[in-house]
Scaffold this motif. Sequence first.
Motif, PDB file in Angstrom:
ATOM      1  N   PRO A  22       0.775  -1.360   0.074  1.00  0.00           N
ATOM      2  CA  PRO A  22       0.053  -0.050   0.036  1.00  0.00           C
ATOM      3  C   PRO A  22       0.984   1.111   0.023  1.00  0.00           C
ATOM      4  O   PRO A  22       0.399   2.153  -0.590  1.00  0.00           O
ATOM      5  N   LYS A  23       2.049   1.341   0.669  1.00  0.00           N
ATOM      6  CA  LYS A  23       2.814   2.541   0.690  1.00  0.00           C
ATOM      7  C   LYS A  23       3.336   2.828  -0.490  1.00  0.00           C
ATOM      8  O   LYS A  23       3.506   4.171  -0.821  1.00  0.00           O
ATOM      9  N   GLU A  24       3.355   1.936  -1.401  1.00  0.00           N
ATOM     10  CA  GLU A  24       4.140   2.102  -2.665  1.00  0.00           C
ATOM     11  C   GLU A  24       2.971   2.160  -3.912  1.00  0.00           C
ATOM     12  O   GLU A  24       3.273   2.091  -4.923  1.00  0.00           O
ATOM     13  N   LEU A  25       1.803   2.464  -3.356  1.00  0.00           N
ATOM     14  CA  LEU A  25       0.533   2.377  -4.228  1.00  0.00           C
ATOM     15  C   LEU A  25       0.462   0.965  -5.215  1.00  0.00           C
ATOM     16  O   LEU A  25       0.259   1.008  -6.354  1.00  0.00           O
ATOM     17  N   GLU A  58      -8.599   0.757  -1.722  1.00  0.00           N
ATOM     18  CA  GLU A  58      -9.204   1.714  -2.145  1.00  0.00           C
ATOM     19  C   GLU A  58      -8.481   3.012  -2.874  1.00  0.00           C
ATOM     20  O   GLU A  58      -8.931   3.452  -4.117  1.00  0.00           O
ATOM     21  N   ARG A  59      -7.162   3.142  -2.408  1.00  0.00           N
ATOM     22  CA  ARG A  59      -6.430   4.254  -3.104  1.00  0.00           C
ATOM     23  C   ARG A  59      -5.712   3.763  -4.392  1.00  0.00           C
ATOM     24  O   ARG A  59      -5.650   4.618  -5.444  1.00  0.00           O
ATOM     25  N   ALA A  60      -5.601   2.434  -4.323  1.00  0.00           N
ATOM     26  CA  ALA A  60      -4.635   2.162  -5.686  1.00  0.00           C
ATOM     27  C   ALA A  60      -4.843   0.579  -5.951  1.00  0.00           C
ATOM     28  O   ALA A  60      -4.549  -0.201  -5.149  1.00  0.00           O
ATOM     29  N   ALA A  62      -3.177  -0.527  -8.647  1.00  0.00           N
ATOM     30  CA  ALA A  62      -1.580  -0.663  -8.812  1.00  0.00           C
ATOM     31  C   ALA A  62      -1.104   0.524  -9.615  1.00  0.00           C
ATOM     32  O   ALA A  62      -1.574   0.820 -10.621  1.00  0.00           O
ATOM     33  N   ALA A  63       0.021   1.299  -9.099  1.00  0.00           N
ATOM     34  CA  ALA A  63       0.463   2.411 -10.033  1.00  0.00           C
ATOM     35  C   ALA A  63       1.437   2.138 -10.787  1.00  0.00           C
ATOM     36  O   ALA A  63       2.284   3.143 -11.021  1.00  0.00           O
ATOM     37  N   GLY A  64       1.543   0.876 -11.234  1.00  0.00           N
ATOM     38  CA  GLY A  64       2.531   0.562 -12.526  1.00  0.00           C
ATOM     39  C   GLY A  64       3.785  -0.275 -12.026  1.00  0.00           C
ATOM     40  O   GLY A  64       3.752  -0.618 -10.693  1.00  0.00           O
ATOM     41  N   ALA A  65       4.389  -0.608 -12.968  1.00  0.00           N
ATOM     42  CA  ALA A  65       5.678  -1.374 -12.748  1.00  0.00           C
ATOM     43  C   ALA A  65       6.591  -0.502 -11.628  1.00  0.00           C
ATOM     44  O   ALA A  65       6.354   0.679 -11.747  1.00  0.00           O
ATOM     45  N   ASP A  66       7.416  -0.852 -10.949  1.00  0.00           N
ATOM     46  CA  ASP A  66       8.139  -0.197  -9.781  1.00  0.00           C
ATOM     47  C   ASP A  66       9.383   0.550 -10.452  1.00  0.00           C
ATOM     48  O   ASP A  66      10.129   0.047 -10.856  1.00  0.00           O
ATOM     49  N   ILE A  67       9.081   1.936 -10.603  1.00  0.00           N
ATOM     50  CA  ILE A  67       9.999   2.688 -11.500  1.00  0.00           C
ATOM     51  C   ILE A  67      11.205   2.789 -10.650  1.00  0.00           C
ATOM     52  O   ILE A  67      12.431   2.890 -11.120  1.00  0.00           O
ATOM     53  N   LYS A  68      11.155   2.721  -9.321  1.00  0.00           N
ATOM     54  CA  LYS A  68      12.806   2.695  -8.523  1.00  0.00           C
ATOM     55  C   LYS A  68      13.551   1.286  -8.829  1.00  0.00           C
ATOM     56  O   LYS A  68      14.643   1.759  -8.799  1.00  0.00           O
ATOM     57  N   GLN A  69      12.809   0.344  -9.189  1.00  0.00           N
ATOM     58  CA  GLN A  69      13.509  -0.739  -9.300  1.00  0.00           C
ATOM     59  C   GLN A  69      13.965  -0.989 -10.835  1.00  0.00           C
ATOM     60  O   GLN A  69      15.161  -1.620 -11.130  1.00  0.00           O
ATOM     61  N   GLY A 107      -0.104   2.420 -15.913  1.00  0.00           N
ATOM     62  CA  GLY A 107       1.029   1.596 -16.488  1.00  0.00           C
ATOM     63  C   GLY A 107       0.723   0.035 -16.196  1.00  0.00           C
ATOM     64  O   GLY A 107      -0.150  -0.173 -16.904  1.00  0.00           O
ATOM     65  N   GLY A 108       1.516  -0.556 -15.739  1.00  0.00           N
ATOM     66  CA  GLY A 108       1.385  -2.032 -15.444  1.00  0.00           C
ATOM     67  C   GLY A 108       0.134  -2.336 -14.710  1.00  0.00           C
ATOM     68  O   GLY A 108      -0.416  -3.474 -14.585  1.00  0.00           O
ATOM     69  N   GLY A 109      -0.171  -1.427 -13.950  1.00  0.00           N
ATOM     70  CA  GLY A 109      -1.593  -1.685 -13.133  1.00  0.00           C
ATOM     71  C   GLY A 109      -2.797  -1.664 -14.083  1.00  0.00           C
ATOM     72  O   GLY A 109      -3.715  -2.350 -13.829  1.00  0.00           O
ATOM     73  N   CYS A 110      -2.953  -0.822 -14.972  1.00  0.00           N
ATOM     74  CA  CYS A 110      -3.668  -0.788 -15.986  1.00  0.00           C
ATOM     75  C   CYS A 110      -3.637  -2.173 -16.858  1.00  0.00           C
ATOM     76  O   CYS A 110      -4.652  -2.724 -17.156  1.00  0.00           O
ATOM     77  N   GLU A 111      -2.519  -2.424 -17.065  1.00  0.00           N
ATOM     78  CA  GLU A 111      -2.210  -3.639 -18.020  1.00  0.00           C
ATOM     79  C   GLU A 111      -2.684  -4.835 -17.372  1.00  0.00           C
ATOM     80  O   GLU A 111      -3.137  -5.779 -17.754  1.00  0.00           O
ATOM     81  N   LEU A 112      -2.515  -4.858 -16.014  1.00  0.00           N
ATOM     82  CA  LEU A 112      -2.746  -6.008 -15.247  1.00  0.00           C
ATOM     83  C   LEU A 112      -4.227  -6.130 -15.076  1.00  0.00           C
ATOM     84  O   LEU A 112      -4.702  -7.396 -15.498  1.00  0.00           O
ATOM     85  N   PRO A 130       0.895   5.895 -18.220  1.00  0.00           N
ATOM     86  CA  PRO A 130       1.548   7.343 -18.350  1.00  0.00           C
ATOM     87  C   PRO A 130       2.993   6.855 -18.567  1.00  0.00           C
ATOM     88  O   PRO A 130       3.782   8.084 -18.215  1.00  0.00           O
ATOM     89  N   GLU A 131       3.440   6.018 -18.861  1.00  0.00           N
ATOM     90  CA  GLU A 131       4.879   5.654 -19.180  1.00  0.00           C
ATOM     91  C   GLU A 131       5.558   6.658 -20.130  1.00  0.00           C
ATOM     92  O   GLU A 131       6.852   6.980 -19.737  1.00  0.00           O
ATOM     93  N   ILE A 132       4.724   7.182 -20.925  1.00  0.00           N
ATOM     94  CA  ILE A 132       5.521   8.415 -21.844  1.00  0.00           C
ATOM     95  C   ILE A 132       6.075   9.341 -21.014  1.00  0.00           C
ATOM     96  O   ILE A 132       7.222   9.918 -21.284  1.00  0.00           O
ATOM     97  N   PRO A 138       4.340   1.873 -22.622  1.00  0.00           N
ATOM     98  CA  PRO A 138       3.872   0.549 -22.201  1.00  0.00           C
ATOM     99  C   PRO A 138       4.503  -0.520 -22.477  1.00  0.00           C
ATOM    100  O   PRO A 138       4.982  -0.682 -23.760  1.00  0.00           O
ATOM    101  N   GLY A 139       4.823  -1.769 -21.710  1.00  0.00           N
ATOM    102  CA  GLY A 139       5.592  -2.830 -21.966  1.00  0.00           C
ATOM    103  C   GLY A 139       4.872  -4.059 -21.528  1.00  0.00           C
ATOM    104  O   GLY A 139       5.413  -5.222 -22.020  1.00  0.00           O
ATOM    105  N   ALA A 140       3.622  -4.135 -21.107  1.00  0.00           N
ATOM    106  CA  ALA A 140       2.822  -5.378 -20.554  1.00  0.00           C
ATOM    107  C   ALA A 140       1.709  -5.428 -21.280  1.00  0.00           C
ATOM    108  O   ALA A 140       0.765  -6.027 -20.668  1.00  0.00           O
TER     109      ALA A 140
END
Length: 257
Positions: A22-25, A58-60, A62-69, A107-112, A130-132, A138-140
């Motif tokens: 949850p902390k990382e959406l 409720e908040r997310a 998934a906000a996509g693939a892990d950008i930091k990783q 991103g990956g969340g929409c794709e999932l 929003p990958e652009i 998008p990659g998934a």
Amino acid sequence: MEFIKVEAQARPYVALVQLNRPKELNALNLQLMGELRDALKQLDEDEQVRVIIVTGNERAFAAGADIKQMAGKTAIDMLNIDQFSTWDQIKKTKKPLIAAVSGFALGGGCELAMTCDMIIASETAMFGQPEIKIGVMPGAGGTQRLTKALGKAKAMEMVLTGKFLTATDAERQGLVNRVVPVELYLEEAFKLAGEIAQMSPVAAKLAKEAVNRSFEASLEEGLYFERKNFYLCFASEDQKEGMAAFIEKRKPSFSGR
Ligand code: CAA
């Protein structure tokens, strides 16, 4: 499992898988995706499970693939990590998958969510690729699945601007099955799952496979595939039970055999 929670019998014959960072959406890091793949495989093999719901919070969703990783990776790192082979496994789930989406599905969340077979959305759900905005794309599956769902013009705009689609617009454009108030989205997903869980699990798997084939095959090939699966239904006890129940004017009881 560190980043997902699994309840195999959240309701009779219905499993619930909750993304749990949850902390990382619910950013989809490699470990989370690996856990999700393993959980779905296990549930797909569990005879007591007929439908699987994938949700976030409720908040997310998934906000996509892990950008930091991903940020420091080279193309060859990405090639070697081959994160999308995990997605390929998830796509192979035979049982119906329902995404229960609230908040961000980006991103990956929409794709999932789009990898699932149906989407129930809360009024707060927001879909986007929003990958652009971070210099990639998008990659998934986003460029393919979004285009098939919304048509070229709408998908192109979303992919090239990163703009979000509201839940209401997503419903209007056929991306999601329906939109309900936030306090009801999970319940609505359970309702749909419960309805499908009463059907023949054999027929449900074969029907899912045939619907998905329509994305891959020509009409002629798709019709041929459909016909084979239709015939295959007649190898099941469920076909005998379903048709006998109709004739005897009673409710069928499907065994999945
Ligand atoms: N990866 C890693 N961390 C993420 C993340 C992501 N995709 N999305 C959110 N987070 C983290 C944030 O870094 C933040 O962490 P810290 O508290 O440690 O700083 C935490 O989650 C909360 O996020 P915000 O503070 O940003 O929350 P917000 O409400 O201000 O904004 C948001 C929410 C609009 C979703 C914003 O977080 C955002 O834009 N996230 C990235 C969305 C994105 O670009 N997704 C695509 C990823 S690439 C991809 O998915 C490729 C693919 O096709 C597979």
